[in-house]
Design a protein around this motif. Structure first.
Motif, PDB file in Angstrom:
ATOM      1  N   ALA A  55       0.792  -1.236   0.000  1.00  0.00           N
ATOM      2  CA  ALA A  55       0.000   0.000   0.000  1.00  0.00           C
ATOM      3  C   ALA A  55       0.828   1.293   0.000  1.00  0.00           C
ATOM      4  CB  ALA A  55      -0.977  -0.009   1.179  1.00  0.00           C
ATOM      5  N   PRO A  56       1.932   1.391   0.743  1.00  0.00           N
ATOM      6  CA  PRO A  56       2.681   2.654   0.726  1.00  0.00           C
ATOM      7  C   PRO A  56       3.147   3.070  -0.675  1.00  0.00           C
ATOM      8  CG  PRO A  56       3.427   1.286   2.543  1.00  0.00           C
ATOM      9  CD  PRO A  56       2.511   0.439   1.710  1.00  0.00           C
ATOM     10  N   GLY A  57       3.408   2.092  -1.516  1.00  0.00           N
ATOM     11  CA  GLY A  57       3.828   2.403  -2.882  1.00  0.00           C
ATOM     12  C   GLY A  57       2.750   3.144  -3.653  1.00  0.00           C
ATOM     13  N   PHE A  58       1.501   2.759  -3.460  1.00  0.00           N
ATOM     14  CA  PHE A  58       0.395   3.428  -4.141  1.00  0.00           C
ATOM     15  C   PHE A  58       0.262   4.868  -3.668  1.00  0.00           C
ATOM     16  CE2 PHE A  58      -0.616  -0.996  -4.763  1.00  0.00           C
ATOM     17  CZ  PHE A  58      -1.192  -1.033  -6.017  1.00  0.00           C
ATOM     18  N   HIS A  59       0.371   5.061  -2.355  1.00  0.00           N
ATOM     19  CA  HIS A  59       0.227   6.401  -1.792  1.00  0.00           C
ATOM     20  C   HIS A  59       1.287   7.355  -2.346  1.00  0.00           C
ATOM     21  CE1 HIS A  59       0.101   9.099   2.018  1.00  0.00           C
ATOM     22  NE2 HIS A  59      -0.532   9.638   1.008  1.00  0.00           N
ATOM     23  N   MET A  60       2.546   6.935  -2.283  1.00  0.00           N
ATOM     24  CA  MET A  60       3.609   7.825  -2.746  1.00  0.00           C
ATOM     25  C   MET A  60       3.625   7.943  -4.263  1.00  0.00           C
ATOM     26  SD  MET A  60       4.692   9.261  -0.146  1.00  0.00           S
ATOM     27  CE  MET A  60       5.915  10.223  -1.008  1.00  0.00           C
ATOM     28  N   ARG A  75      -5.764   9.689  -9.588  1.00  0.00           N
ATOM     29  CA  ARG A  75      -7.039   9.140  -9.094  1.00  0.00           C
ATOM     30  C   ARG A  75      -7.061   7.616  -9.212  1.00  0.00           C
ATOM     31  NH1 ARG A  75      -9.352  13.592 -12.088  1.00  0.00           N
ATOM     32  NH2 ARG A  75     -10.080  15.166 -10.619  1.00  0.00           N
ATOM     33  N   ASP A  76      -6.627   7.107 -10.349  1.00  0.00           N
ATOM     34  CA  ASP A  76      -6.627   5.655 -10.572  1.00  0.00           C
ATOM     35  C   ASP A  76      -5.741   4.952  -9.549  1.00  0.00           C
ATOM     36  OD1 ASP A  76      -7.089   3.168 -12.124  1.00  0.00           O
ATOM     37  OD2 ASP A  76      -4.942   3.385 -12.573  1.00  0.00           O
ATOM     38  N   VAL A  77      -4.549   5.461  -9.338  1.00  0.00           N
ATOM     39  CA  VAL A  77      -3.620   4.843  -8.388  1.00  0.00           C
ATOM     40  C   VAL A  77      -4.189   4.901  -6.968  1.00  0.00           C
ATOM     41  CG1 VAL A  77      -1.347   5.117  -7.292  1.00  0.00           C
ATOM     42  CG2 VAL A  77      -1.552   5.158  -9.784  1.00  0.00           C
ATOM     43  N   LEU A  78      -4.801   6.023  -6.629  1.00  0.00           N
ATOM     44  CA  LEU A  78      -5.391   6.132  -5.294  1.00  0.00           C
ATOM     45  C   LEU A  78      -6.522   5.129  -5.092  1.00  0.00           C
ATOM     46  CD1 LEU A  78      -5.398   9.999  -4.841  1.00  0.00           C
ATOM     47  CD2 LEU A  78      -4.093   8.345  -3.486  1.00  0.00           C
ATOM     48  N   LYS A  79      -7.375   4.983  -6.079  1.00  0.00           N
ATOM     49  CA  LYS A  79      -8.486   4.027  -5.954  1.00  0.00           C
ATOM     50  C   LYS A  79      -7.956   2.601  -5.779  1.00  0.00           C
ATOM     51  CE  LYS A  79     -11.725   6.915  -8.473  1.00  0.00           C
ATOM     52  NZ  LYS A  79     -12.397   7.165  -9.760  1.00  0.00           N
ATOM     53  N   ALA A  83      -8.138   0.256  -2.192  1.00  0.00           N
ATOM     54  CA  ALA A  83      -8.617  -1.130  -2.187  1.00  0.00           C
ATOM     55  C   ALA A  83      -7.579  -2.062  -1.556  1.00  0.00           C
ATOM     56  CB  ALA A  83      -8.958  -1.576  -3.603  1.00  0.00           C
ATOM     57  N   VAL A  84      -6.315  -1.871  -1.903  1.00  0.00           N
ATOM     58  CA  VAL A  84      -5.240  -2.701  -1.344  1.00  0.00           C
ATOM     59  C   VAL A  84      -5.149  -2.489   0.166  1.00  0.00           C
ATOM     60  CG1 VAL A  84      -2.723  -2.972  -1.233  1.00  0.00           C
ATOM     61  CG2 VAL A  84      -3.873  -2.868  -3.447  1.00  0.00           C
ATOM     62  N   ALA A  85      -5.105  -1.229   0.588  1.00  0.00           N
ATOM     63  CA  ALA A  85      -4.964  -0.923   2.016  1.00  0.00           C
ATOM     64  C   ALA A  85      -6.155  -1.445   2.816  1.00  0.00           C
ATOM     65  CB  ALA A  85      -4.794   0.583   2.209  1.00  0.00           C
ATOM     66  N   GLY A  95      -7.081   5.681   4.753  1.00  0.00           N
ATOM     67  CA  GLY A  95      -7.609   7.006   5.101  1.00  0.00           C
ATOM     68  C   GLY A  95      -6.821   8.138   4.468  1.00  0.00           C
ATOM     69  N   GLU A  96      -5.493   8.025   4.492  1.00  0.00           N
ATOM     70  CA  GLU A  96      -4.658   9.067   3.882  1.00  0.00           C
ATOM     71  C   GLU A  96      -4.906   9.152   2.377  1.00  0.00           C
ATOM     72  OE1 GLU A  96      -0.573   8.368   4.902  1.00  0.00           O
ATOM     73  OE2 GLU A  96      -0.756   9.522   6.756  1.00  0.00           O
ATOM     74  N   MET A  97      -5.024   7.997   1.737  1.00  0.00           N
ATOM     75  CA  MET A  97      -5.262   8.005   0.292  1.00  0.00           C
ATOM     76  C   MET A  97      -6.672   8.504  -0.023  1.00  0.00           C
ATOM     77  SD  MET A  97      -3.216   4.699  -1.224  1.00  0.00           S
ATOM     78  CE  MET A  97      -3.416   3.526   0.116  1.00  0.00           C
ATOM     79  N   GLN A  98      -7.642   8.156   0.818  1.00  0.00           N
ATOM     80  CA  GLN A  98      -9.008   8.638   0.612  1.00  0.00           C
ATOM     81  C   GLN A  98      -9.059  10.157   0.741  1.00  0.00           C
ATOM     82  OE1 GLN A  98     -11.787   6.643  -0.256  1.00  0.00           O
ATOM     83  NE2 GLN A  98     -12.508   8.684  -0.733  1.00  0.00           N
TER      84      GLN A  98
END
Length: 106
Positions: A55-60, A75-79, A83-85, A95-98
């Motif tokens: 999950a941290p990879g998606f956020h950064m 947006r795509d990466v965050l969505k 889902a992964v997190a 929550g941070e990504m949302q």
């Protein structure tokens, strides 16, 4: 003989452990620190492909894409990252990504 840079050290370690998510994350973050966001995105993309549950990879990756003004990809990466997190019960990361995703919707 000059000491190897952190980037060179991480790259060398990845030769032995190509699917290590933390090493791939550190490599991408080295590029972020150097101001090479395009190269960082390439590294994050490889991280997300090789380690789709990190999950941290998606956020950064999303934050880096946003700096490059690639909002649709952000947006795509965050969505995908949310889902992964959520699946991994990492509610803090979700929550941070949302929160970041919601900021793009205003």
């Amino acid at each position: 003989m000059a000491a190897r840079s952190r980037l060179e050290q991480i790259t060398a370690m990845l030769q032995d452990e190509p699917n290590d998510p933390e090493l791939r994350y550190m490599l991408a973050m080295e590029y972020v620190s150097a101001g090479s966001d395009a190269e960082a995105v390439r590294c994050f993309e490889e991280l997300m492909q090789r380690c789709p549950d990190y999950a941290p990879g998606f956020h950064m990756a999303a934050r880096t894409l946003l700096r490059l003004n690639r909002v649709d990809q952000t947006r795509d990466v965050l969505k995908r990252g949310i889902a992964v997190a959520t699946r991994k019960n990492d509610l803090h990361a979700a929550g941070e990504m949302q929160e970041l995703l919601a900021s793009l919707e205003v």
